[in-house]
Design a protein around this motif. Structure first.
Motif, PDB file in Angstrom:
ATOM      1  N   ILE A 180      18.129 -22.516  65.205  1.00  0.00           N
ATOM      2  CA  ILE A 180      18.095 -21.481  66.232  1.00  0.00           C
ATOM      3  C   ILE A 180      18.606 -22.025  67.563  1.00  0.00           C
ATOM      4  N   ARG A 181      18.308 -23.285  67.860  1.00  0.00           N
ATOM      5  CA  ARG A 181      18.764 -23.874  69.132  1.00  0.00           C
ATOM      6  C   ARG A 181      20.284 -24.099  69.117  1.00  0.00           C
ATOM      7  N   GLN A 182      20.827 -24.458  67.974  1.00  0.00           N
ATOM      8  CA  GLN A 182      22.279 -24.608  67.874  1.00  0.00           C
ATOM      9  C   GLN A 182      22.976 -23.258  68.044  1.00  0.00           C
ATOM     10  N   TYR A 183      22.352 -22.228  67.500  1.00  0.00           N
ATOM     11  CA  TYR A 183      22.904 -20.877  67.634  1.00  0.00           C
ATOM     12  C   TYR A 183      22.903 -20.446  69.094  1.00  0.00           C
ATOM     13  N   VAL A 184      21.858 -20.781  69.814  1.00  0.00           N
ATOM     14  CA  VAL A 184      21.787 -20.446  71.236  1.00  0.00           C
ATOM     15  C   VAL A 184      22.907 -21.149  72.007  1.00  0.00           C
ATOM     16  N   GLU A 185      23.183 -22.407  71.669  1.00  0.00           N
ATOM     17  CA  GLU A 185      24.277 -23.130  72.329  1.00  0.00           C
ATOM     18  C   GLU A 185      25.616 -22.463  72.041  1.00  0.00           C
ATOM     19  N   THR A 186      25.800 -21.963  70.812  1.00  0.00           N
ATOM     20  CA  THR A 186      27.026 -21.241  70.464  1.00  0.00           C
ATOM     21  C   THR A 186      27.159 -19.979  71.303  1.00  0.00           C
ATOM     22  N   LEU A 187      26.053 -19.261  71.465  1.00  0.00           N
ATOM     23  CA  LEU A 187      26.066 -18.041  72.274  1.00  0.00           C
ATOM     24  C   LEU A 187      26.363 -18.353  73.744  1.00  0.00           C
ATOM     25  N   LYS A 188      25.819 -19.449  74.245  1.00  0.00           N
ATOM     26  CA  LYS A 188      26.080 -19.831  75.635  1.00  0.00           C
ATOM     27  C   LYS A 188      27.561 -20.130  75.847  1.00  0.00           C
ATOM     28  N   GLU A 189      28.164 -20.788  74.872  1.00  0.00           N
ATOM     29  CA  GLU A 189      29.594 -21.117  74.970  1.00  0.00           C
ATOM     30  C   GLU A 189      30.438 -19.840  74.995  1.00  0.00           C
ATOM     31  N   LYS A 190      30.089 -18.884  74.146  1.00  0.00           N
ATOM     32  CA  LYS A 190      30.840 -17.624  74.106  1.00  0.00           C
ATOM     33  C   LYS A 190      30.593 -16.796  75.360  1.00  0.00           C
ATOM     34  N   ALA A 191      29.384 -16.926  75.911  1.00  0.00           N
ATOM     35  CA  ALA A 191      29.039 -16.155  77.111  1.00  0.00           C
ATOM     36  C   ALA A 191      29.823 -16.618  78.334  1.00  0.00           C
ATOM     37  N   ASN A 192      30.330 -17.838  78.306  1.00  0.00           N
ATOM     38  CA  ASN A 192      31.091 -18.367  79.443  1.00  0.00           C
ATOM     39  C   ASN A 192      32.319 -17.521  79.760  1.00  0.00           C
ATOM     40  N   CYS A 193      32.855 -16.823  78.744  1.00  0.00           N
ATOM     41  CA  CYS A 193      34.065 -16.020  78.938  1.00  0.00           C
ATOM     42  C   CYS A 193      33.749 -14.552  79.221  1.00  0.00           C
ATOM     43  N   CYS A 194      32.467 -14.207  79.275  1.00  0.00           N
ATOM     44  CA  CYS A 194      32.075 -12.791  79.333  1.00  0.00           C
ATOM     45  C   CYS A 194      31.754 -12.272  80.727  1.00  0.00           C
ATOM     46  N   ASN A 195      31.714 -13.158  81.705  1.00  0.00           N
ATOM     47  CA  ASN A 195      31.424 -12.743  83.078  1.00  0.00           C
ATOM     48  C   ASN A 195      30.064 -12.045  83.190  1.00  0.00           C
ATOM     49  N   PHE A 196      29.064 -12.588  82.520  1.00  0.00           N
ATOM     50  CA  PHE A 196      27.718 -12.015  82.578  1.00  0.00           C
ATOM     51  C   PHE A 196      26.998 -12.357  83.886  1.00  0.00           C
TER      52      PHE A 196
END
Length: 251
Positions: A109-125
């Motif tokens: 689950i923690r690795q998945y969160v890191e993946t989501l954080k990486e993808k979120a970098n391009c999303c301008n959240f």
């Protein structure tokens, strides 16, 4: 400089994105090496169109220019070629990639969160990044009871969701192991019962163990009593019966 090497025409073989990036780099090197880099933008635009070849000209003819002068601006031309061969990903596209992400079986689950954080970098959240990752985890959650529990929390942080998810997975794993062990024990008991049902222990006719209808005494004549289907050693009739039977045979 006359010895500056001109770039070859833009190739259509392989990845067009990579072909354009390579050609663009060669073109810029040529401009500098030949001393043309300081020339007016319209001159450099003409040189670009002269060197890019049939593949590039075919693309150029599809461009839409809001001002006629833009056709003779080398910077605008290269920007349009950039957009054509390497289209820029939009915010909507990047957010679609984020929200459609799925956790891989090999990911914790923690690795998945890191993946989501990486993808979120391009999303301008912006400041919503952590809360949106939290919401994505809740959206992905399969355990209805845990999800209901999370809905009831007035304040819920990303770290709390991660901790609860890990505890839930650990509990489910233990539960699965216990169920597997219980099923294994039941199967062992069933197998043992099945084997026992196949055996007749302490057969009184032969004093051995064997499967049903497999008694070795079947059809054998007892030397003690003269009757059939049991061995002499297992006979429980008195020896006197033997004499009476013998006399009856003589009469």
């Amino acid at each position: 400089m006359e010895y500056a090497q001109k770039p070859p025409a833009l190739s259509s073989e392989g990845s067009m994105s990579e072909n354009w990036v390579d050609w663009k780099q060669q073109f810029l090197i040529f401009l500098k090496a030949s001393g043309i880099a300081d020339k007016p933008t319209d001159v450099k635009a003409s040189i670009l169109l002269n060197l890019i070849g049939p593949v590039g000209m075919k693309v150029f003819k599809k461009f839409i220019f809001h001002h006629p002068a833009d056709k003779e601006n080398v910077d605008i031309l290269m920007e349009k070629f950039d957009d054509h061969f390497s289209p820029r990903k939009t915010e909507v596209h990047d957010r679609y990639i984020f929200f459609s992400s799925t956790r891989q079986k090999s990911e914790t689950i923690r690795q998945y969160v890191e993946t989501l954080k990486e993808k979120a970098n391009c999303c301008n959240f912006g400041v919503l990044t952590e809360t949106l990752i939290r919401d994505k985890l809740v959206l992905d959650m399969k355990n209805k009871d845990l999800r209901k529990h999370l809905f009831e929390q007035k304040y819920l942080s990303l770290s709390q969701v991660i901790d609860l998810w890990e505890k839930c997975e650990h509990t489910e794993l233990i539960s699965k192991l216990c169920i597997s062990k219980e099923l294994l024990e039941k199967q062992s008991y069933k197998a043992a019962d099945k084997n026992l049902s196949k055996k007749t222990w302490n057969c009184i006719k032969c004093n051995t163990s064997h499967e049903p209808k497999q008694c070795p005494a079947q059809g054998k004549k007892c030397e003690n009593c003269g009757m059939y289907n049991h061995l002499t050693a297992c006979c429980n009739k008195p020896a006197a019966l033997k004499n009476n039977l013998a006399q009856n045979d003589l009469v």
